[in-house]
Design a protein around this motif. Sequence first.
Motif, PDB file in Angstrom:
ATOM      1  N   ASP A  48      26.249  28.808  36.702  1.00  0.00           N
ATOM      2  CA  ASP A  48      24.903  29.346  36.909  1.00  0.00           C
ATOM      3  C   ASP A  48      24.395  30.110  35.696  1.00  0.00           C
ATOM      4  N   ILE A  49      25.325  30.497  34.821  1.00  0.00           N
ATOM      5  CA  ILE A  49      24.990  31.246  33.615  1.00  0.00           C
ATOM      6  C   ILE A  49      26.146  31.080  32.633  1.00  0.00           C
ATOM      7  N   ILE A  50      25.848  31.187  31.338  1.00  0.00           N
ATOM      8  CA  ILE A  50      26.880  31.056  30.309  1.00  0.00           C
ATOM      9  C   ILE A  50      26.957  32.347  29.514  1.00  0.00           C
ATOM     10  N   LEU A  51      28.170  32.835  29.346  1.00  0.00           N
ATOM     11  CA  LEU A  51      28.462  33.965  28.475  1.00  0.00           C
ATOM     12  C   LEU A  51      29.113  33.352  27.241  1.00  0.00           C
ATOM     13  N   MET A  52      28.411  33.362  26.107  1.00  0.00           N
ATOM     14  CA  MET A  52      28.791  32.591  24.915  1.00  0.00           C
ATOM     15  C   MET A  52      29.159  33.494  23.749  1.00  0.00           C
ATOM     16  N   ASP A  53      30.386  33.333  23.254  1.00  0.00           N
ATOM     17  CA  ASP A  53      30.792  34.020  22.031  1.00  0.00           C
ATOM     18  C   ASP A  53      30.002  33.404  20.876  1.00  0.00           C
ATOM     19  N   ALA A  54      29.266  34.216  20.164  1.00  0.00           N
ATOM     20  CA  ALA A  54      28.451  33.708  19.048  1.00  0.00           C
ATOM     21  C   ALA A  54      29.309  33.223  17.893  1.00  0.00           C
ATOM     22  N   CYS A  55      30.505  33.759  17.754  1.00  0.00           N
ATOM     23  CA  CYS A  55      31.343  33.498  16.579  1.00  0.00           C
ATOM     24  C   CYS A  55      32.564  32.650  16.900  1.00  0.00           C
ATOM     25  N   LEU A  56      32.408  31.611  17.678  1.00  0.00           N
ATOM     26  CA  LEU A  56      33.548  30.753  17.990  1.00  0.00           C
ATOM     27  C   LEU A  56      34.177  30.257  16.689  1.00  0.00           C
ATOM     28  N   ALA A  57      35.474  30.430  16.557  1.00  0.00           N
ATOM     29  CA  ALA A  57      36.140  30.075  15.300  1.00  0.00           C
ATOM     30  C   ALA A  57      36.930  28.777  15.393  1.00  0.00           C
ATOM     31  N   ILE A  69      26.468  29.600  18.247  1.00  0.00           N
ATOM     32  CA  ILE A  69      25.043  29.420  17.949  1.00  0.00           C
ATOM     33  C   ILE A  69      24.672  27.947  18.063  1.00  0.00           C
ATOM     34  N   LYS A  70      25.450  27.087  17.425  1.00  0.00           N
ATOM     35  CA  LYS A  70      25.192  25.654  17.481  1.00  0.00           C
ATOM     36  C   LYS A  70      25.362  25.128  18.903  1.00  0.00           C
ATOM     37  N   MET A  71      26.398  25.625  19.615  1.00  0.00           N
ATOM     38  CA  MET A  71      26.617  25.166  20.981  1.00  0.00           C
ATOM     39  C   MET A  71      25.448  25.563  21.878  1.00  0.00           C
ATOM     40  N   ALA A  72      24.917  26.756  21.703  1.00  0.00           N
ATOM     41  CA  ALA A  72      23.754  27.187  22.491  1.00  0.00           C
ATOM     42  C   ALA A  72      22.556  26.286  22.208  1.00  0.00           C
ATOM     43  N   GLN A  73      22.350  25.925  20.956  1.00  0.00           N
ATOM     44  CA  GLN A  73      21.247  25.034  20.606  1.00  0.00           C
ATOM     45  C   GLN A  73      21.436  23.664  21.265  1.00  0.00           C
ATOM     46  N   MET A  74      22.671  23.178  21.282  1.00  0.00           N
ATOM     47  CA  MET A  74      22.962  21.895  21.924  1.00  0.00           C
ATOM     48  C   MET A  74      22.676  21.967  23.426  1.00  0.00           C
ATOM     49  N   LEU A  75      23.084  23.048  24.058  1.00  0.00           N
ATOM     50  CA  LEU A  75      22.851  23.199  25.494  1.00  0.00           C
ATOM     51  C   LEU A  75      21.359  23.300  25.806  1.00  0.00           C
ATOM     52  N   ASP A  98      19.051  41.130  13.876  1.00  0.00           N
ATOM     53  CA  ASP A  98      19.779  39.866  13.794  1.00  0.00           C
ATOM     54  C   ASP A  98      19.975  39.270  15.185  1.00  0.00           C
ATOM     55  N   CYS A  99      20.274  40.119  16.137  1.00  0.00           N
ATOM     56  CA  CYS A  99      20.459  39.654  17.522  1.00  0.00           C
ATOM     57  C   CYS A  99      19.164  39.058  18.073  1.00  0.00           C
ATOM     58  N   GLU A 100      18.059  39.740  17.838  1.00  0.00           N
ATOM     59  CA  GLU A 100      16.762  39.239  18.314  1.00  0.00           C
ATOM     60  C   GLU A 100      16.400  37.915  17.637  1.00  0.00           C
ATOM     61  N   ALA A 101      16.670  37.801  16.349  1.00  0.00           N
ATOM     62  CA  ALA A 101      16.397  36.560  15.614  1.00  0.00           C
ATOM     63  C   ALA A 101      17.249  35.416  16.170  1.00  0.00           C
ATOM     64  N   LEU A 102      18.475  35.720  16.515  1.00  0.00           N
ATOM     65  CA  LEU A 102      19.366  34.715  17.075  1.00  0.00           C
ATOM     66  C   LEU A 102      18.838  34.193  18.410  1.00  0.00           C
ATOM     67  N   LEU A 103      18.294  35.074  19.225  1.00  0.00           N
ATOM     68  CA  LEU A 103      17.724  34.640  20.498  1.00  0.00           C
ATOM     69  C   LEU A 103      16.567  33.675  20.273  1.00  0.00           C
ATOM     70  N   LYS A 104      15.713  33.981  19.313  1.00  0.00           N
ATOM     71  CA  LYS A 104      14.579  33.096  19.009  1.00  0.00           C
ATOM     72  C   LYS A 104      15.070  31.752  18.462  1.00  0.00           C
ATOM     73  N   GLU A 105      16.081  31.794  17.588  1.00  0.00           N
ATOM     74  CA  GLU A 105      16.602  30.583  16.948  1.00  0.00           C
ATOM     75  C   GLU A 105      17.260  29.636  17.944  1.00  0.00           C
ATOM     76  N   THR A 106      17.900  30.185  18.953  1.00  0.00           N
ATOM     77  CA  THR A 106      18.698  29.364  19.867  1.00  0.00           C
ATOM     78  C   THR A 106      18.057  29.133  21.229  1.00  0.00           C
ATOM     79  N   GLY A 107      17.117  29.977  21.600  1.00  0.00           N
ATOM     80  CA  GLY A 107      16.558  29.891  22.944  1.00  0.00           C
ATOM     81  C   GLY A 107      17.415  30.601  23.981  1.00  0.00           C
ATOM     82  N   ALA A 108      18.427  31.340  23.522  1.00  0.00           N
ATOM     83  CA  ALA A 108      19.287  32.089  24.447  1.00  0.00           C
ATOM     84  C   ALA A 108      18.477  33.181  25.138  1.00  0.00           C
TER      85      ALA A 108
END
Length: 134
Positions: A48-57, A69-75, A98-108
């Motif tokens: 129902d919701i995803i908790l996503m680590d931004a820095c998956l290594a 970040i890329k995975m969120a964009q794919m989803l 940076d966090c706010e920019a990331l939300l805009k970039e990914t749609g998270a």
Amino acid sequence: MKTVLIVEDEPINFRVFSKILTRRSGLNVKGTEDVEEAMKIAQAGDADIILMDACLAHSVYQGKPVDGIKMAQMLKADAQASNLPIIFVMPGNAMEGDCEALLKETGADGYIKKPIVDPQQFVDQILALLPKDN
């Protein structure tokens, strides 16, 4: 019962997040760092919701490294998964802008910074973004 998909590559973080969510909110928890598995779970409506680590290594998709970040964009680009809320788990040293920019970039839909110092606030942030039942 609602289910949180935790996409996290650190087993300790997964266990901490999972325990907080199950004990304080009664939510179901699934976890993976595998891109294909996360996509299948999202597309099947098994979260129902995803908790996503931004820095998956360690995550790889089609032979290429993929971070959160890329995975969120794919989803968000996938018709079956695009409505699923995504909350990023950000490193504690991430800057607010940076966090706010990331939300805009990914749609998270939101972000939480590590470490989790207030478990109830952590749970409340996730519950606030969970889709409401009709």
